[in-house]
Structure formats: structure tokens, C-alpha cells
Scaffold this motif. Sequence first.
Motif, mmCIF file in Angstrom:
data_model
loop_
_atom_site.group_PDB
_atom_site.id
_atom_site.type_symbol
_atom_site.label_atom_id
_atom_site.label_comp_id
_atom_site.label_asym_id
_atom_site.label_seq_id
_atom_site.Cartn_x
_atom_site.Cartn_y
_atom_site.Cartn_z
ATOM 1 N N LYS A 112 38.985 -6.566 42.540
ATOM 2 C CA LYS A 112 38.135 -7.167 41.503
ATOM 3 C C LYS A 112 38.659 -6.767 40.136
ATOM 4 O O LYS A 112 38.861 -5.587 39.881
ATOM 5 C CB LYS A 112 36.701 -6.631 41.646
ATOM 6 C CG LYS A 112 36.026 -7.052 42.914
ATOM 7 C CD LYS A 112 34.536 -6.725 42.863
ATOM 8 C CE LYS A 112 33.878 -7.149 44.168
ATOM 9 N NZ LYS A 112 32.440 -7.095 44.165
ATOM 10 N N THR A 200 28.981 -5.274 30.312
ATOM 11 C CA THR A 200 29.429 -5.365 31.703
ATOM 12 C C THR A 200 29.139 -4.025 32.377
ATOM 13 O O THR A 200 29.446 -2.963 31.821
ATOM 14 C CB THR A 200 30.934 -5.691 31.777
ATOM 15 O OG1 THR A 200 31.113 -7.051 31.370
ATOM 16 C CG2 THR A 200 31.477 -5.536 33.186
ATOM 17 N N SER A 223 22.047 -9.960 31.129
ATOM 18 C CA SER A 223 22.783 -11.216 31.236
ATOM 19 C C SER A 223 24.277 -10.984 31.424
ATOM 20 O O SER A 223 25.023 -11.891 31.775
ATOM 21 C CB SER A 223 22.541 -12.077 29.993
ATOM 22 O OG SER A 223 22.909 -11.330 28.855
ATOM 23 N N GLY A 224 24.728 -9.738 31.165
ATOM 24 C CA GLY A 224 26.142 -9.412 31.363
ATOM 25 C C GLY A 224 26.464 -9.318 32.848
ATOM 26 O O GLY A 224 25.586 -9.425 33.710
ATOM 27 N N SER A 225 27.749 -9.110 33.159
ATOM 28 C CA SER A 225 28.161 -9.048 34.565
ATOM 29 C C SER A 225 27.843 -7.683 35.167
ATOM 30 O O SER A 225 27.930 -6.654 34.493
ATOM 31 C CB SER A 225 29.672 -9.223 34.697
ATOM 32 O OG SER A 225 30.076 -10.363 34.052
ATOM 33 N N ILE A 227 29.490 -5.708 38.154
ATOM 34 C CA ILE A 227 30.592 -5.732 39.120
ATOM 35 C C ILE A 227 30.416 -4.532 40.032
ATOM 36 O O ILE A 227 30.625 -3.391 39.617
ATOM 37 C CB ILE A 227 31.950 -5.676 38.398
ATOM 38 C CG1 ILE A 227 32.053 -6.817 37.391
ATOM 39 C CG2 ILE A 227 33.105 -5.721 39.403
ATOM 40 C CD1 ILE A 227 33.193 -6.693 36.413
#
Length: 239
Positions: A112, A200, A223-225, A227
Motif C-alpha cells: 500500500k 491521512t 474525511s481523510g484516508s 490506511i
Amino acid sequence: MPKAPKWFNDTVETLLGSKMPRVKVTETEYLNPFIKRIRLQGELNDWHCHAGYATGVRISDTEYRNYTPSFDDVENGIVELIVHLHGDGPGSRYMNNLSIGDELKLIMPRGKKVYSEDVKQYFFFGDETTLAMACALNERAKKNKALLHFYFELDAENKNIPAILGLDNYSVFSKNKTLANVELVNQLPMFQMPGYKEATFIVSGNATSVQTVRRAIKQYGVSGSIIAQAYWAAGKTGL
Ligand SMILES: Cc1cc2nc3c(=O)[nH]c(=O)nc-3n(C[C@H](O)[C@H](O)[C@H](O)COP(=O)(O)OP(=O)(O)OC[C@H]3O[C@@H](n4cnc5c(N)ncnc54)[C@H](O)[C@@H]3O)c2cc1C
């Protein structure tokens, strides 16, 4: 990573040939008895490693394990790993035994992508197995003037390792405490910081903590990613 018969792994290695760079151990350093930094050198043709990518190392005839380059320099053929010697598996024992002059083959980095130059704020959650990724990310964030805060859960004997690695913006928790508890994660100061919703969130390491932290972050409606990836799970071999 799945276990496969020796003949299968041998055949794949032969077929892949130069797609599996052969490297030599040129330096090893025990940051303490549980964390080892290993420098490898060889021809790195077609090697492209984004922060968060992992290489695979054949740690026995039948098994591979994932490890993240903390640093790589394709021109000079250098790859560096930081490994947790937890002592309970063949990967940990293999890494402990690696010494200068040993040769190994690496699987091309894959995984990723956790870093984007467009993102200006990151929150990172992890443990000893994610220190290498933290180092890779730290270098890129500094260059890009992005904000990056590390939240590590570490065994007591490893609490000074982030400082030894030159990380500065970090908090350290004991294992099975803060990152294992949704309420405690929700109380972290990051949720009071401006812009956190668009940040993030990179969450990896112990599978249970990854699940917990992910759940806590989701409760804030960011609202950010996010991971998230488990790097190991209690009682399971070779994720
Ligand atoms: C994408 C990815 C990148 C990774 N990068 C790194 C890295 O840079 N450095 C690094 O050290 N690890 C890294 N890991 C984790 C590493 O691959 C695992 O810890 C792996 O299980 C180690 O193999 P082993 O043979 O030592 O133990 P296994 O044979 O897989 O497991 C044996 C036992 O040990 C336990 N165990 C496994 N890992 C740990 C641990 N860290 N602490 C305590 N108990 C453990 C297992 O639950 C199991 O009960 C990464 C994993 C992934 C998926």
C-alpha cells in the motif's frame, strides 16, 4: 505470506531471476537486543519502493516474511531494514542470525502506498514492526514540510528506540493499553488539532490494535484516508 513447498519456492526464484535482487549484508546494528538494523547491498534493477511498501525475504526453504525498507538508495544498491526480534518465529530468528557477508534474495517491494505529497498532515499508529515504515515516511514528510505525528505502542525495553532512530514527533504507549481501547484512542490530543479530519491516518502493526484504532478514528467521521494494515496477529504466522 503463505507457506509453499521448497521445490515451488526454488522454481519461482529461478523463473524470476533478476526480478529478485540478490543482496549481501554489509552492516548490522543492534539498537538494543530486540531491534536490529540491517544494511543490504546489491544490484537493485527495477526496484521501486514507495513508503509503506514491503519486500519479502525467504526465511526458510518453505516460508517468506514481509519486511519494510526503512531506507533505499537504488543508485548505490542499498536497502535498509529495521526488524523486531520478538524471538517467537523463524523470521525473527533468521533476522537475528543474519551477519555481514550473508547473501539473500529480495522480493520486489509491493503493497500500500501510504504517502502522497498532496497530503500535509499525517497521524501514524504502530509498534516495533512499523519503525522501518516510520523512518521511510519521516524522511519524505520532512522534505515536503508535512506534519507527521507518530503514536507507538512499544514494549518497555524499546521505548527509547524512536529517539535512537531520530524520530522526534512521537508519543509512546505501553502495549495493550491506549491503542487497545477505543475510548482512550478517542481521547488522544490529535482529535483537537486543526485539520485532523482531512489528515491521512496510517494504522499498522498488531492486528487487534489496528482494528481498535481504525474503529476509534471512524467514530470521528474523518474525511481523510485511513490506511490500515495488520502486520502481525497473535498466534498467527507470517501475515
Ligand atoms: C506489509 C508488512 C510489512 C512488515 N514490515 C516489518 C518490518 O519492517 N519489521 C518487522 O520487524 N516486522 C515487519 N512486519 C511484520 C513481520 O512480517 C511479522 O512480525 C512476522 O510474523 C514475523 O515472522 P516470524 O517468523 O518472526 O513470526 P511468525 O512465525 O509469523 O509468528 C510466530 C509467532 O510470533 C508472533 N509474532 C509475530 N510477530 C510478532 C511481533 N512483532 N511481536 C510479537 N509477536 C509476534 C505471532 O503472533 C506468532 O504467534 C511486516 C509485516 C507486513 C505484513
